[in-house]
Design a protein around this motif. Structure first.
Motif, mmCIF file in Angstrom:
data_model
loop_
_atom_site.group_PDB
_atom_site.id
_atom_site.type_symbol
_atom_site.label_atom_id
_atom_site.label_comp_id
_atom_site.label_asym_id
_atom_site.label_seq_id
_atom_site.Cartn_x
_atom_site.Cartn_y
_atom_site.Cartn_z
ATOM 1 N N LEU A 164 0.802 -1.222 0.000
ATOM 2 C CA LEU A 164 0.000 0.000 0.000
ATOM 3 C C LEU A 164 0.836 1.273 0.000
ATOM 4 O O LEU A 164 0.360 2.325 -0.438
ATOM 5 C CB LEU A 164 -0.930 0.006 1.223
ATOM 6 C CG LEU A 164 -1.988 -1.102 1.271
ATOM 7 C CD1 LEU A 164 -2.706 -1.079 2.622
ATOM 8 C CD2 LEU A 164 -2.992 -0.937 0.130
ATOM 9 N N ILE A 165 2.064 1.199 0.512
ATOM 10 C CA ILE A 165 2.816 2.428 0.789
ATOM 11 C C ILE A 165 3.713 2.872 -0.363
ATOM 12 O O ILE A 165 4.085 4.042 -0.451
ATOM 13 C CB ILE A 165 3.667 2.245 2.075
ATOM 14 C CG1 ILE A 165 4.010 3.612 2.693
ATOM 15 C CG2 ILE A 165 4.955 1.475 1.779
ATOM 16 C CD1 ILE A 165 2.849 4.343 3.267
ATOM 17 N N GLN A 166 4.050 1.967 -1.284
ATOM 18 C CA GLN A 166 5.118 2.295 -2.226
ATOM 19 C C GLN A 166 4.723 3.299 -3.300
ATOM 20 O O GLN A 166 5.496 4.199 -3.625
ATOM 21 C CB GLN A 166 5.652 1.007 -2.856
ATOM 22 C CG GLN A 166 6.374 0.155 -1.838
ATOM 23 C CD GLN A 166 6.903 -1.130 -2.422
ATOM 24 O OE1 GLN A 166 7.840 -1.114 -3.202
ATOM 25 N NE2 GLN A 166 6.285 -2.241 -2.067
ATOM 26 N N ILE A 167 3.518 3.157 -3.851
ATOM 27 C CA ILE A 167 3.101 4.139 -4.861
ATOM 28 C C ILE A 167 2.953 5.535 -4.243
ATOM 29 O O ILE A 167 3.469 6.513 -4.803
ATOM 30 C CB ILE A 167 1.811 3.696 -5.567
ATOM 31 C CG1 ILE A 167 2.110 2.473 -6.444
ATOM 32 C CG2 ILE A 167 1.234 4.831 -6.403
ATOM 33 C CD1 ILE A 167 0.897 1.923 -7.167
ATOM 34 N N LEU A 200 4.685 -0.117 10.802
ATOM 35 C CA LEU A 200 5.478 1.114 10.703
ATOM 36 C C LEU A 200 6.817 0.868 10.016
ATOM 37 O O LEU A 200 7.312 1.718 9.266
ATOM 38 C CB LEU A 200 5.699 1.707 12.091
ATOM 39 C CG LEU A 200 4.489 2.411 12.707
ATOM 40 C CD1 LEU A 200 4.758 2.750 14.173
ATOM 41 C CD2 LEU A 200 4.139 3.671 11.921
ATOM 42 N N THR A 201 7.416 -0.297 10.270
ATOM 43 C CA THR A 201 8.662 -0.642 9.577
ATOM 44 C C THR A 201 8.430 -0.677 8.074
ATOM 45 O O THR A 201 9.233 -0.149 7.292
ATOM 46 C CB THR A 201 9.184 -2.009 10.056
ATOM 47 O OG1 THR A 201 9.476 -1.945 11.451
ATOM 48 C CG2 THR A 201 10.447 -2.402 9.300
ATOM 49 N N SER A 202 7.319 -1.297 7.669
ATOM 50 C CA SER A 202 6.979 -1.324 6.244
ATOM 51 C C SER A 202 6.694 0.071 5.709
ATOM 52 O O SER A 202 7.094 0.416 4.599
ATOM 53 C CB SER A 202 5.773 -2.224 6.003
ATOM 54 O OG SER A 202 6.117 -3.569 6.164
ATOM 55 N N ALA A 203 5.986 0.863 6.518
ATOM 56 C CA ALA A 203 5.676 2.226 6.080
ATOM 57 C C ALA A 203 6.950 3.050 5.877
ATOM 58 O O ALA A 203 6.980 3.954 5.038
ATOM 59 C CB ALA A 203 4.767 2.910 7.098
#
Length: 418
Positions: free
Chosen positions: A69-72, A116-119
């Motif tokens: 969800l966060i990369q784009i 949060l790490t992924s974010a």
């Protein structure tokens, strides 16, 4: 292939005289020194907090969906806000994640920390773009490899040190001690990046209007065939990696019977091998072509996955980890949203600077979509069938990715350049 190319030392001097490169390399190295004291044992830490193998796979799958969800948005922000603000935001998110890890007393509490790490990977497109825009195009593979060599050099020692500390004072206390140091490093990184990074994105009003008019679906439709092939190959290989990545330390300690110190030593061996190969690997790939370099990198890493299933002791695993380090050092490993230096260099070749962050984010999202459920599936296979099953599955799936790479990826403009 380039004729009369400058020597390696001359290229390295040119790369690191750029302040953006120096600042990012310094802060990433500090983060790597402290972060890799405890992350090799993260799975054991979560299990110690009461998780089962399937629970472990579940929360890592949640982490994967967050990456999706966060990369784009990260790529779009990198192009609109600029690289610097997104990079600093990423470190702040990592700081919050570290604090949650520290205060967790049940495995459920780890879920928001992993989210949060992924974010925090929101900065991956921005960091890659900032570096690419600070380096001459013909030196991109070498530059990414050199930066990686410096940032990952501490890995030779850190996983071993972390293992020794954990063996001496216990898993929970050892990890929490390292987390305190990680909080301090993140605060220092925010300060250095805020003061010293120079923004590379400068757009005219006409360019801003063009970017604002374009929609995400239009951006996806305009991706070249090679970008789609790259994203799919990376997605397949990342699925294979995530089937086993959370369980390698568990397999080594539970099935083969290694101590955490021995696992840390194996990490040191793998990282030393990767570091020794990294810069020569980057220079070779700049000469023979990035596609060929990726193939040379993926083959030993795929074989190393199979090696776990036939290993019986420390010596066997040392050979396996050395083989993995060799492939990783050449530059086509898949840790991180953009992968190793060779993947990053290929992506840079196919993307215009003005939209590079957004396209990198789209590529990372496609990769994450394809690989998202892998951690949970790996945990299910490990617990319900046998510990070796996810390793066999990973080997077969990664072999398929290599076949797709060989047959479908066309040479980039760089590789066909006279």
């Amino acid at each position: 292939m380039h004729k009369d190319s400058p020597g390696t030392l001359s290229v390295l001097r040119e790369i690191f005289k750029t302040r953006n490169v120096s600042v990012l390399t310094t802060t990433q190295t500090l983060s790597m020194i402290i972060g890799t004291l405890w992350t090799p044992f993260q799975a054991l830490y979560i299990l110690e907090l009461g998780a089962s193998k399937q629970d472990l796979g579940l929360i890592f799958t949640i982490q994967s969906f967050t990456e999706l969800l966060i990369q784009i948005p990260g790529g779009i922000l990198a192009d609109r806000w600029g690289r610097k603000k997104v990079i600093i935001l990423s470190v702040f998110l990592r700081l919050l994640s570290t604090l949650i890890f520290f205060f967790a007393f049940h495995w459920i509490h780890i879920a928001p920390a992993l989210i949060l790490t992924s974010a925090s990977i929101i900065s991956a497109p921005a960091s890659s773009a900032l570096l690419a825009e600070s380096i001459r195009k013909e030196n991109v593979s070498t530059a990414f490899a050199a930066i990686r060599t410096i940032t990952e050099f501490p890995l030779i020692f850190t996983s071993l040190i972390g293992g020794v500390v954990i063996d001496k004072i216990g898993l929970i206390q050892g990890v929490k001690t390292m987390l305190i140091a990680y909080v301090l490093v993140n605060l220092v990184s925010i300060l250095l990046q805020w003061i010293y990074i120079t923004e590379t994105v400068v757009k005219t009003p006409l360019e801003e209007e063009k970017i604002n008019r374009k929609g995400l679906l239009q951006d996806i439709k305009e991706l070249s065939g090679n970008i789609w092939v790259l994203a799919i190959i990376m997605g397949i290989s990342t699925f294979a990696l995530r089937l086993i990545s959370s369980y390698t330390v568990v397999y080594a300690t539970e099935v083969i019977g290694l101590s955490t110190t021995q696992w840390g030593l194996l990490g040191a061996i793998a990282n030393l091998t990767a570091i020794l190969v990294s810069i020569p690997g980057g220079r070779i790939s700049d000469s023979i072509g990035r596609k060929t370099g990726v193939i040379l990198s993926r083959i030993p890493m795929t074989l190393a996955t199979l090696g776990y299933t036939i290993s019986k002791n420390f010596t066997h695993l040392a050979i396996v980890r050395t083989l993995n380090g060799l492939g990783s050092g050449i530059g086509a490993d898949l840790y991180g949203t953009q992968g190793g230096p060779l993947w990053q260099a290929l992506i840079v070749e196919y993307t215009p600077s003005s939209e590079r962050g957004k396209i990198m984010g789209i590529i990372g999202t496609i990769k994450s979509v394809l690989s998202a459920p892998a951690s949970w599936i790996g945990g299910y296979l490990y617990e319900k069938i046998s510990p070796s099953t996810p390793f066999w599955a990973s080997f077969l799936i990664d072999s398929l990715a290599i076949l797709v790479l060989v047959t479908l990826l066309k040479p980039s403009q760089y590789d066909t350049e006279e």
